[in-house]
Design an enzyme around this catalytic site. Structure first.
Site, PDB file in Angstrom:
ATOM      1  N   THR A 157       9.614 133.472  42.231  1.00 47.76           N
ATOM      2  CA  THR A 157      10.846 132.739  41.945  1.00 47.76           C
ATOM      3  C   THR A 157      10.817 131.405  42.683  1.00 47.76           C
ATOM      4  O   THR A 157      10.964 130.347  42.078  1.00 47.76           O
ATOM      5  CB  THR A 157      12.081 133.549  42.394  1.00 47.76           C
ATOM      6  OG1 THR A 157      12.117 134.749  41.641  1.00 47.76           O
ATOM      7  CG2 THR A 157      13.376 132.783  42.151  1.00 47.76           C
ATOM      8  N   ASP A 176       8.937 142.296  42.986  1.00 43.73           N
ATOM      9  CA  ASP A 176      10.218 141.910  43.580  1.00 43.73           C
ATOM     10  C   ASP A 176      10.583 142.890  44.700  1.00 43.73           C
ATOM     11  O   ASP A 176      10.416 144.106  44.528  1.00 43.73           O
ATOM     12  CB  ASP A 176      11.279 141.959  42.461  1.00 43.73           C
ATOM     13  CG  ASP A 176      12.538 141.227  42.841  1.00 43.73           C
ATOM     14  OD1 ASP A 176      13.233 141.685  43.776  1.00 43.73           O
ATOM     15  OD2 ASP A 176      12.826 140.196  42.200  1.00 43.73           O
ATOM     16  N   GLN A 190       8.543 138.180  54.619  1.00 42.06           N
ATOM     17  CA  GLN A 190       9.017 136.791  54.492  1.00 42.06           C
ATOM     18  C   GLN A 190       9.822 136.573  53.217  1.00 42.06           C
ATOM     19  O   GLN A 190      10.472 135.538  53.064  1.00 42.06           O
ATOM     20  CB  GLN A 190       7.810 135.817  54.466  1.00 42.06           C
ATOM     21  CG  GLN A 190       6.839 136.009  55.609  1.00 42.06           C
ATOM     22  CD  GLN A 190       7.461 135.744  56.950  1.00 42.06           C
ATOM     23  OE1 GLN A 190       8.049 134.684  57.160  1.00 42.06           O
ATOM     24  NE2 GLN A 190       7.350 136.692  57.868  1.00 42.06           N
ATOM     25  N   ALA A 218      12.623 136.298  50.689  1.00 40.62           N
ATOM     26  CA  ALA A 218      14.080 136.188  50.852  1.00 40.62           C
ATOM     27  C   ALA A 218      14.581 135.056  49.980  1.00 40.62           C
ATOM     28  O   ALA A 218      13.801 134.216  49.522  1.00 40.62           O
ATOM     29  CB  ALA A 218      14.429 135.887  52.312  1.00 40.62           C
ATOM     30  N   TYR A 228      24.476 134.572  54.009  1.00 41.99           N
ATOM     31  CA  TYR A 228      23.075 134.566  54.447  1.00 41.99           C
ATOM     32  C   TYR A 228      22.940 135.027  55.901  1.00 41.99           C
ATOM     33  O   TYR A 228      22.065 135.841  56.235  1.00 41.99           O
ATOM     34  CB  TYR A 228      22.515 133.145  54.282  1.00 41.99           C
ATOM     35  CG  TYR A 228      21.108 132.967  54.759  1.00 41.99           C
ATOM     36  CD1 TYR A 228      20.031 133.396  53.988  1.00 41.99           C
ATOM     37  CD2 TYR A 228      20.830 132.370  55.994  1.00 41.99           C
ATOM     38  CE1 TYR A 228      18.725 133.232  54.439  1.00 41.99           C
ATOM     39  CE2 TYR A 228      19.541 132.199  56.438  1.00 41.99           C
ATOM     40  CZ  TYR A 228      18.495 132.635  55.662  1.00 41.99           C
ATOM     41  OH  TYR A 228      17.208 132.475  56.103  1.00 41.99           O
ATOM     42  N   LYS A 242      20.822 138.351  57.178  1.00 46.08           N
ATOM     43  CA  LYS A 242      19.704 138.343  58.133  1.00 46.08           C
ATOM     44  C   LYS A 242      20.025 139.220  59.355  1.00 46.08           C
ATOM     45  O   LYS A 242      19.159 139.914  59.880  1.00 46.08           O
ATOM     46  CB  LYS A 242      19.379 136.902  58.540  1.00 46.08           C
ATOM     47  CG  LYS A 242      18.672 136.122  57.428  1.00 46.08           C
ATOM     48  CD  LYS A 242      17.293 136.695  57.158  1.00 46.08           C
ATOM     49  CE  LYS A 242      16.578 136.059  55.994  1.00 46.08           C
ATOM     50  NZ  LYS A 242      15.244 136.632  55.742  1.00 46.08           N
ATOM     51  N   ILE A 266      14.469 118.672  55.445  1.00 51.17           N
ATOM     52  CA  ILE A 266      13.309 117.789  55.696  1.00 51.17           C
ATOM     53  C   ILE A 266      12.507 117.601  54.413  1.00 51.17           C
ATOM     54  O   ILE A 266      12.089 116.487  54.084  1.00 51.17           O
ATOM     55  CB  ILE A 266      12.418 118.339  56.841  1.00 51.17           C
ATOM     56  CG1 ILE A 266      13.157 118.156  58.171  1.00 51.17           C
ATOM     57  CG2 ILE A 266      11.054 117.645  56.863  1.00 51.17           C
ATOM     58  CD1 ILE A 266      12.347 118.429  59.414  1.00 51.17           C
TER      59      ILE A 266
END
Ligand code: UD1
Length: 308
Positions: free
Chosen positions: A34, A54, A74, A76, A142, A146, A187
């Site tokens: 994705t 997935d 990793q 997410a 979010y 986490k 960034i």
């Protein structure tokens, strides 16, 4: 050893996979493509097995983690504003997905799970820098997701003997971070616009701070978290320990690119935190982590690679 990287075709996951291959490990990358991309693993062709799947698919995770000694989780949905707009979807991916990884680890005897947690867990905690012992007060879906993931890891460590380590990433940047979505990291967006000579939008006055951390440092932290014995059940901040305002960030980018960048200001983003800087004392002391590449050097490397 055989290792699993969920989100292995993504920005940070592909850098972890690269290091693991260089260190002689057999790497399986699991990614639903994705936000991850096959081309992020092109330089590892024949060296990494990419399994498209997935993290919401528990059975697929059980299959893919068979025989793995370590899982780097990793995968997410990484955007704070996206979670504000789509809280159920991010819940499913970020919480259920993490639970599925832990379930698979238990089922297959994976010894250690290293989790990409986030500084977003600190949320409204007013004190700076952020220390792992502070009470987390998330201010976005979010952040909750986490933090919930981290709690699940802790319990899996206690109950089922899966060693777990949670890394609270601050603002990671570097090569292969995709600038194309409005939900992309700041960034990646600012550097992209600066190189194209178009303007940037700052949400708020630009005085908000972040602890920007180059991806190479984050890979170092992951290797230490995966291979240091006796640290199951712990969590660590991963940053540089310094803070940069968005205005300062833009000035650094302008200096490296050698051009002025126009900026407009919009209202602050919902769910945003104002100040974010890591206390990295714990990861330094317990894992021997040092942020080897500072913000300016990281920006230089990123901009050089995009120009090349
Ligand atoms: C980022 C990460 C998140 C991570 C967290 C840890 C991304 C997309 N998000 O969230 O996964 O867990 O750090 O601290 O990598 N901004 C602008 N203009 C823009 C884009 C952003 O002004 O065009 C501002 C935002 O309003 C925010 C700051 O820049 O104040 C940083 O935003 P962003 O890069 O999205 O990161 P975080 O929300 O801090």
């Amino acid at each position: 050893m055989k290792v699993l990287v969920t989100g292995g075709a993504g920005f940070i996951g592909s850098h972890i996979a690269t290091r693991l291959v260089a260190e002689g490990h057999e790497v399986v990358a699991f990614d639903n493509l994705t936000s991850g991309k096959r081309e992020n693993l092109e330089h590892l062709a024949g060296k990494v097995e990419l399994v498209v799947g997935d993290v919401r698919d528990a059975a697929a995770l059980v299959d893919v983690s068979r025989g793995c000694a370590v899982a780097f989780h990793q995968a997410a949905i990484v955007s704070v504003p996206y979670s504000v707009d789509h809280p159920q979807e991010t819940h499913d991916v970020n919480i259920q997905g993490t639970l599925n990884v832990l379930h698979a680890a238990k089922a297959n005897g994976v010894k250690r799970v290293v989790f990409a947690c986030s500084a977003a867990v600190y949320g409204e905690e007013p004190e700076s820098p952020k220390v792992e012992t502070m009470r987390p007060v998330p201010v976005s879906p979010y952040g909750i997701e986490k933090l919930t993931g981290e709690h699940y890891l802790d319990v899996w460590n206690r109950l089922y003997g899966v060693e777990t380590v949670s890394l609270r990433y601050f603002n990671v940047f570097g090569e292969r971070q995709d600038p194309r979505s409005p939900y992309s990291g700041v960034i990646s967006i600012f550097v992209d616009r600066a190189l194209k000579g178009t303007g940037v939008t700052m949400f708020g006055d630009g005085g908000q701070t972040r602890d920007f951390v180059y991806v190479g440092n984050v890979v170092d932290a992951n290797m230490l978290a995966a291979f240091t014995p006796g640290i199951g059940g712990s969590n660590f901040n991963v940053g540089c320990g310094g803070q940069t305002t968005l205005l300062e960030l833009l000035a650094m980018i302008e200096e490296i690119v050698g051009a002025k960048v126009e900026r407009t200001h919009n209202a602050p983003r919902q769910g945003d935190i104002r100040e974010s800087v890591a206390d990295i004392g714990k990861i330094r002391a317990k894992l021997g982590y040092e942020p080897k590449v500072g913000v300016q050097e990281g920006l230089r490397r990123l901009i050089a690679s995009l120009k090349a």
